[in-house]
Write an enzyme that holds these catalytic residues in place. Structure first.
Site, PDB file in Angstrom:
ATOM      1  N   LYS A 240       0.836  -1.193   0.000  1.00 22.37           N
ATOM      2  CA  LYS A 240       0.000   0.000   0.000  1.00 22.37           C
ATOM      3  C   LYS A 240       0.874   1.248   0.000  1.00 22.37           C
ATOM      4  O   LYS A 240       1.990   1.250   0.546  1.00 22.37           O
ATOM      5  CB  LYS A 240      -0.868   0.037   1.269  1.00 22.37           C
ATOM      6  CG  LYS A 240      -1.885  -1.063   1.419  1.00 22.37           C
ATOM      7  CD  LYS A 240      -2.599  -0.932   2.765  1.00 22.37           C
ATOM      8  CE  LYS A 240      -3.595  -2.058   2.998  1.00 22.37           C
ATOM      9  NZ  LYS A 240      -4.785  -1.934   2.149  1.00 22.37           N
ATOM     10  N   ARG A 314      -9.854 -11.792   2.636  1.00 25.78           N
ATOM     11  CA  ARG A 314     -10.749 -12.832   2.132  1.00 25.78           C
ATOM     12  C   ARG A 314     -10.071 -14.192   2.101  1.00 25.78           C
ATOM     13  O   ARG A 314     -10.732 -15.222   2.176  1.00 25.78           O
ATOM     14  CB  ARG A 314     -11.270 -12.444   0.747  1.00 25.78           C
ATOM     15  CG  ARG A 314     -10.222 -12.397  -0.347  1.00 25.78           C
ATOM     16  CD  ARG A 314     -10.695 -11.643  -1.573  1.00 25.78           C
ATOM     17  NE  ARG A 314     -10.861 -10.233  -1.286  1.00 25.78           N
ATOM     18  CZ  ARG A 314     -11.276  -9.337  -2.189  1.00 25.78           C
ATOM     19  NH1 ARG A 314     -11.586  -9.731  -3.420  1.00 25.78           N
ATOM     20  NH2 ARG A 314     -11.391  -8.070  -1.875  1.00 25.78           N
TER      21      ARG A 314
END
Length: 462
Positions: A240, A314
């Protein structure tokens, strides 16, 4: 009761407490006419109007604080009372009786609004105390507020002091208060039985783990909560930018919400068999980090191609959901700070939720509205599942495009709990960007109170 909340005190001695009159625009003329002359004059001089959140401190004849007026506006929302602990001077207060006033909700809002995160600095002067209103289950409200405060503390704690081991310790602490049992899978067993959890967490020196809490009679309906426990998310090799990393201590907000809900459920003694599963990891960058293009065989047997290492939540949820699904619970709920797409669609205050069960969706929405813990349903649009197709594996962990990110994430998770029909997925933000009544700026356990309310209706105490 945590020290970060205001006190609720016994109704004994309530006559000495300063009364707070919470007033709507409709009721204001009658309230104003009933005020003692000097207080009515003072209220007019202070230009008080019953607008939402407006406050007036009225003097007693001896010059001390004699009464409080608090505006509820046109809607009469009792959650506005969450503003009061930060606006009133220290002392003891009580809600004045008023027709139609929801004293229980206002009391909970007071407790929630008094929270301050005090681990690293003084949180200021002592907060005011509230006399528990008559007819209100004060003990239950304190339990709810304390569970929320504990969850908020976890989200607010920075990653240098909260890693997978500390998440485990937090689960064990809650379990110990309620007589629940906890088992943990780590090391070689984790690599064998929960390969996606191991894969995401193996890049950090802080060992990943799968935390599994159980509570309640074995013959009761089975309800399983699953919470995403990413203690910090760098994004992995798909790292990020620094601005996107600033709040990544909150990426375990799903586990905090699930734990807060479990704490409330156990404290309420609901008639159910509760299971709480938390995959706890740190998504770091190292020579052990998983890579874009890797293919991992999950616990369920499905193979997953890694399209983006920053879609790690996820992955760990997939293994946890496969574990939960094998038991075929009556109800399965997962909580995760999962996608930016949900925030773009609904903003930070309104979590998205997904389920295929329309009746369950209605119950979730009604519970959220009833306890001021709102959510909004988004569709599990099955044609979008093709966006997760992979040329080398059963599916990819991302769609690779800009569209429907929250929906494709939810569809990914559904692949790992095929046997459980009553499945709700919450996509949370887990943070209050600014202070609102009952919601101080900082970490938040969105949907925890909603789930407690939902389960209280479905599985009341024996």
């Amino acid at each position: 009761m945590t020290q970060s909340l205001s006190r609720l005190v016994s109704s004994l001695g309530a006559d000495d407490a300063v009364p707070i009159t919470c007033v709507t625009a409709e009721a204001w003329p009658a309230v104003e006419s009933a005020l003692p002359g000097p207080q009515a004059t003072f209220a007019r001089a202070a230009d008080f109007a019953p607008k939402a959140g407006r406050l007036a401190l009225l003097p007693a004849p001896d010059g001390r604080l004699g009464a409080v007026l608090f505006g509820l506006g046109d809607g009469g929302d009792p959650m506005l009372a969450g503003k009061l602990p930060g606006a009133l001077p220290p002392g003891t207060y009580r809600f004045a009786a008023a027709e139609g006033f929801d004293a229980a909700t206002a009391t909970l809002a007071w407790l929630l609004g008094s929270y301050r995160f005090g681990r690293y600095r003084d949180t200021g002067p002592e907060r005011p105390a509230l006399v528990a209103p008559e007819g209100v289950d004060a003990e239950a409200l304190v339990r709810i507020a304390a569970a929320v405060a504990n969850g908020r503390d976890l989200v607010n704690t920075p990653a240098n002091d909260l890693g997978p081991a500390e998440i485990e310790a937090a689960v064990r602490a809650v379990a110990g208060r309620h007589g629940a049992s906890v088992s943990v899978v780590s090391g070689a067993d984790l690599a064998r039985d929960f390969p996606l959890v191991h894969t995401v967490g193996s890049s950090s020196p802080r060992a990943p783990r799968l935390i599994d809490l159980t509570w309640g009679p074995t013959d009761a309906p089975r309800v399983t909560l699953v919470g995403k426990g990413v203690a910090f998310d760098t994004g992995g090799l798909d790292i990020k930018p620094s601005s996107a990393m600033l709040l990544m201590k909150k990426d375990m907000g799903g586990s905090a919400a699930a734990l807060a809900a479990a704490d409330m459920v156990m404290g309420s003694g609901l008639r159910l068999r509760l299971r709480l599963i938390v995959p706890a990891v740190e998504n770091a960058v190292s020579g052990e980090a998983f890579r874009p293009g890797d293919v991992i065989r999950s616990r369920s047997g499905l193979t997953v191609e890694i399209g983006n290492t920053d879609a790690e939540g996820r992955l760990i949820l997939a293994d946890a959901l496969a574990l939960a699904d094998a038991e075929n619970p009556e109800l399965l709920i997962d909580f995760a700070t999962l996608t930016g797409a949900a925030r773009v669609a609904l903003g930070p205050d309104l979590p998205a939720f997904f389920t295929e069960d329309d009746a369950l969706a209605d119950a979730v929405s009604e519970a959220g509205a009833a306890c001021a813990d709102p959510v909004w349903r988004l569709p599990l649009h099955k044609p979008y599942a093709s966006l997760l197709d992979s040329k080398v594996a059963d599916l990819n962990n991302v769609s690779g495009g800009p569209f429907a990110g929250a929906i494709t994430a939810a569809l990914f998770l559904r692949r790992f709990a095929p046997a459980t029909r009553a499945h709700v997925h919450f996509d949370l933000y887990g943070w209050n960007p600014s202070t609102k009544p009952g919601r101080p700026e900082g970490g938040e356990v969105q949907t925890a109170r909603l789930v407690h309310a939902l389960l209280s209706r479905r599985y009341p105490k024996a």
